[in-house]
Design an enzyme around this catalytic site. Structure first.
Site, mmCIF file in Angstrom:
data_model
loop_
_atom_site.group_PDB
_atom_site.id
_atom_site.type_symbol
_atom_site.label_atom_id
_atom_site.label_comp_id
_atom_site.label_asym_id
_atom_site.label_seq_id
_atom_site.Cartn_x
_atom_site.Cartn_y
_atom_site.Cartn_z
ATOM 1 C CE1 TYR A 82 7.565 3.595 0.951
ATOM 2 C CE2 TYR A 82 7.422 4.985 -0.998
ATOM 3 C CZ TYR A 82 8.011 3.937 -0.309
ATOM 4 O OH TYR A 82 9.034 3.239 -0.890
ATOM 5 C CG ASP A 134 -0.419 0.197 2.519
ATOM 6 O OD1 ASP A 134 -1.152 0.670 3.391
ATOM 7 O OD2 ASP A 134 0.773 -0.110 2.729
ATOM 8 C CG PHE A 163 8.712 -0.448 -3.778
ATOM 9 C CD1 PHE A 163 9.046 -0.831 -2.482
ATOM 10 C CD2 PHE A 163 8.052 -1.378 -4.582
ATOM 11 C CE1 PHE A 163 8.733 -2.099 -1.996
ATOM 12 C CE2 PHE A 163 7.729 -2.647 -4.105
ATOM 13 C CZ PHE A 163 8.074 -3.004 -2.809
#
Length: 227
Positions: free
Chosen positions: A70, A68, A81
């Protein structure tokens, strides 16, 4: 009430239109409307479908699956990422860049923004596309997983010779959605500092991806973010 078409790239809309019209998606939208009344939600609405908008369905070569977004201020921008330019690298992203150096000799980039990869054909897809500020996995189980599973299944069924990169147990559980006779599946532990030394470092997924693409007559991914 007038039906509002979601702001998503056209080829993806055509593939995922049944999902947008499904009852669960209406419930998901209601949840998000209510959530935004009481909490800060990431990423901004215009970036929820960023992964799809930067990498059209017919341009996908590689899928890197995250869990999910940040949940820190200004970090999430719709790509797994990745963080916007100028933001500090989260620990998992730092380890991804370390493996890139180990595998291909590519020096650490100045920015953690992975948009260049997305434009190269890397679908940077999170299983959940939104999150509440400061609360990891807070939007899990609300419907996003069903939506993103449909995207993975569509790629598996309608495309050939893609590379699916699954890091960590959560991503590896999605392997059942993928036809491994048509596609390459690469698996390892998660790049998190808690697990990276147990098999992520040295997995060589970047070079293995390019070797596979080249063997099928496709242009390799330029993983170098420094140019």
């Amino acid at each position: 009430m007038t039906k509002v078409k979601p702001i998503i790239e056209q080829t993806w809309y055509e593939v995922l239109e049944p999902e947008f019209n499904a009852p669960y998606f209406a419930e998901l939208k209601m949840f998000l409307v209510n959530e935004k009344k009481h909490n800060l939600v990431f990423p901004p609405g215009s970036l929820i479908f960023n992964a799809f908008n930067l990498t059209p369905f017919d341009k996908v070569k590689v899928v890197i699956l995250g869990q999910d977004p940040y949940h820190g201020e200004g970090q999430a921008h719709g790509l797994s990422f990745s963080v916007p330019a100028g933001k500090q690298f989260p620990p998992s992203l730092l380890n991804i860049f370390k493996e890139l150096k180990l595998d291909l000799g590519i020096e650490m980039p100045k920015s953690g923004c992975l948009e260049k990869w997305a434009l190269e054909g890397v679908l940077l897809l999170n299983a959940s596309l939104t999150v509440r500020s400061g609360q990891a996995a807070s939007h899990a189980g609300k419907g996003w997983e069903r939506f993103t599973d449909a995207a993975i299944k569509a790629l598996s069924e309608k495309r050939e010779h893609l590379v699916f990169i699954l890091w960590g147990n959560y991503a590896i559980a999605k392997e059942k959605l993928i036809n491994n006779s048509k596609h390459l599946i690469l698996k390892s532990v998660h790049p998190s500092p808690l697990s990276a030394s147990r098999g992520f470092f040295g997995c060589k997924h970047f070079s293995k991806t390019n070797d596979y693409l080249c063997s099928r007559g496709y242009q390799p991914i330029d993983w170098n973010l420094n140019r």
